[in-house]
Design an enzyme around this catalytic site. Structure first.
Site, PDB file in Angstrom:
ATOM      1  NE  ARG A  66     -32.933  31.761   4.779  1.00  0.00           N
ATOM      2  CZ  ARG A  66     -32.698  31.817   3.556  1.00  0.00           C
ATOM      3  NH1 ARG A  66     -31.972  32.567   2.885  1.00  0.00           N
ATOM      4  NH2 ARG A  66     -33.478  31.171   2.631  1.00  0.00           N
ATOM      5  CG  HIS A 114     -35.665  26.600   2.388  1.00  0.00           C
ATOM      6  ND1 HIS A 114     -34.673  25.849   1.769  1.00  0.00           N
ATOM      7  CD2 HIS A 114     -35.850  25.709   3.486  1.00  0.00           C
ATOM      8  CE1 HIS A 114     -34.556  24.498   2.251  1.00  0.00           C
ATOM      9  NE2 HIS A 114     -35.482  24.471   3.284  1.00  0.00           N
ATOM     10  CB  VAL A 139     -31.840  21.895  -7.470  1.00  0.00           C
ATOM     11  CG1 VAL A 139     -33.417  22.258  -7.051  1.00  0.00           C
ATOM     12  CG2 VAL A 139     -30.900  22.787  -6.744  1.00  0.00           C
ATOM     13  CB  ALA A 178     -37.887  23.476  -7.077  1.00  0.00           C
ATOM     14  CD1 TRP A 195     -31.472  28.787   4.038  1.00  0.00           C
ATOM     15  CD2 TRP A 195     -30.721  26.868   4.069  1.00  0.00           C
ATOM     16  NE1 TRP A 195     -31.567  28.340   2.835  1.00  0.00           N
ATOM     17  CE2 TRP A 195     -31.016  27.154   2.791  1.00  0.00           C
ATOM     18  CE3 TRP A 195     -30.062  25.549   4.169  1.00  0.00           C
ATOM     19  CZ2 TRP A 195     -30.908  26.181   1.743  1.00  0.00           C
ATOM     20  CZ3 TRP A 195     -29.922  24.379   3.102  1.00  0.00           C
ATOM     21  CH2 TRP A 195     -30.303  25.017   1.795  1.00  0.00           C
ATOM     22  CD  GLN A 211     -37.437  31.330   0.444  1.00  0.00           C
ATOM     23  OE1 GLN A 211     -37.763  30.176   0.540  1.00  0.00           O
ATOM     24  NE2 GLN A 211     -35.903  31.432   0.474  1.00  0.00           N
TER      25      GLN A 211
HETATM   26  N1  PHE Z   1     -34.565  27.089  -0.691  1.00  0.00           N
HETATM   27  C1  PHE Z   1     -33.668  27.671  -1.247  1.00  0.00           C
HETATM   28  C2  PHE Z   1     -33.375  29.019  -0.321  1.00  0.00           C
HETATM   29  O1  PHE Z   1     -34.029  29.412   0.267  1.00  0.00           O
HETATM   30  C3  PHE Z   1     -33.965  28.463  -2.611  1.00  0.00           C
HETATM   31  C4  PHE Z   1     -34.267  27.116  -3.631  1.00  0.00           C
HETATM   32  C5  PHE Z   1     -35.407  26.775  -3.775  1.00  0.00           C
HETATM   33  C6  PHE Z   1     -33.018  26.553  -4.307  1.00  0.00           C
HETATM   34  C7  PHE Z   1     -35.801  25.634  -4.803  1.00  0.00           C
HETATM   35  C8  PHE Z   1     -33.329  25.713  -5.209  1.00  0.00           C
HETATM   36  C9  PHE Z   1     -34.800  25.305  -5.547  1.00  0.00           C
HETATM   37  O2  PHE Z   1     -32.041  29.412  -0.382  1.00  0.00           O
END
Ligand code: PHE
Length: 350
Positions: free
Chosen positions: A201, A175, A258, A318, A161, A215
């Protein structure tokens, strides 16, 4: 009653009433009552002609004095009102009579931005599915945006990011995962949360990338949650949202919070998955025929443990998807930058 006496009386009541005016509008009524065409002063002036000749001179003098006294008092009162703080309506507008009963001028009523409309629509679907809706903070700290998500300082994954930092080292959230820790902390599963928020971003913009994006995060933790639960829930939402059996692709991906990590892609609504528009490479999907919609996966055991949940006992999934992209797919919008362009020709179509 003699003429002069009447003049004195008019003066007395005029000054009395003038002191009672509260603003430019009530002042306008006063002006009409005394100085208007059929006002008390004007009527008095007219009476002079009917007086015996010898009384006319003194009557004329009385009328002049009265006129001067009223004009001066009016001017002073007006000045007092003008010294009040400026009003958004111009003074000249206010000092004319304001007819409350006149029909209003025609104007076009605005409406919610398409992204807001679709956010509410998505929230409704998730609420029906049993999720609770949370809102993300737009500015947060390093711990919530990164560290609590299994990304210690210096972790290379932070480079995923391009982050805006404030001078006192806060983050414009990259995010909505920034809320995961807060929601998990001290809760007893089942936990079913939707997190909505604006994310930022620091990256170059193009047809499918903006510096500001919306998001919607999903977070579900309970006993025995597995990957198919994630896929099924997400697919169900997409079908509801788009009102059709949407074509979706899943591929492996990596996010430190994750394990395993996956990505959801949708067929591009502009080139219908062909990668080409009129013989040219489709600029919306970059010619791949697919639009990346969401990162997702099974919540990493370290994230659960950090929030005091036993990863041996609980598991969860998630996702985080870009609402802007989903709205593009739903309506066949070819450029994400339309959303923030402020162009009414675009906005009024929704
Ligand atoms: N937070 C991540 C993104 O913005 C997306 C994501 C959310 C991935 C939850 C896995 C679990 O790129």
């Amino acid at each position: 009653m003699t003429f002069t006496k009447t003049a004195t009386q008019i003066k007395k009541s005029a000054l009395n009433e003038l002191a009672k005016t509260r603003d430019i509008n009530t002042l306008a009524f006063w002006r009409k009552e005394y100085l208007g065409k059929v006002g008390k002063f004007t009527k008095l002036t007219r009476q002079i002609a009917q007086l015996p000749a010898k009384e006319r001179a003194s009557a004329g003098k009385a009328v002049n004095e009265l006129k001067q006294a009223l004009a001066k008092a009016l001017q002073e009162r007006e000045k007092q009102f003008h010294e009040l703080p400026p009003s958004p309506v111009s003074r000249s507008q206010l000092s004319t009579f304001f007819d409350l009963t006149a029909p209003g001028a025609d104007f076009q009523l605005g409406h919610l931005h398409p992204i807001t409309q679709m956010r509410q629509y998505a929230e409704d679907i998730f609420v029906r599915m049993g999720f609770e809706v949370f809102e993300a903070r737009e500015v947060d700290d390093d711990y919530h945006n990164f560290e609590s998500l299994n990304m210690p300082p210096q972790h290379p994954a932070r480079d995923l990011w391009d982050t805006f930092w404030t001078e006192d080292e806060l983050v414009l959230i990259t995010h909505t995962s920034s809320m995961q820790h807060r929601i998990l902390l001290g809760q007893k599963p089942p936990i079913r949360a939707i997190i909505v928020g604006r994310c930022f971003r620091h990256e170059a913009t193009d047809a499918s990338h903006e510096h500001t994006l919306n998001q919607i995060e999903g977070l579900y933790v309970d006993k025995g949650i597995k990957l198919p639960d994630l896929i099924g829930t997400f697919k169900k939402f997409l079908d509801e949202f788009s009102q059709r059996d949407i074509k979706m692709k899943i591929q492996p991906s990596h996010f430190p919070f994750v394990e395993p990590g996956i990505e959801f892609l949708l067929d591009c609504a502009i080139c219908f998955g062909t990668g080409e528009v009129e013989g040219e490479r489709c600029s919306t999907c970059g010619g791949s025929g697919w639009l990346e919609l969401a990162g997702a996966g099974m919540v990493h055991p370290s994230v659960l443990a950090e929030a005091g949940l036993d990863p041996q006992k609980y598991s969860g999934f998630a996702w985080g998807f870009g609402l802007d992209r989903l709205v593009m797919v739903k309506y066949g919008i070819e450029n994400i930058r339309h959303f923030y362009s402020g162009d009414l020709r675009f906005i009024r179509q929704f």
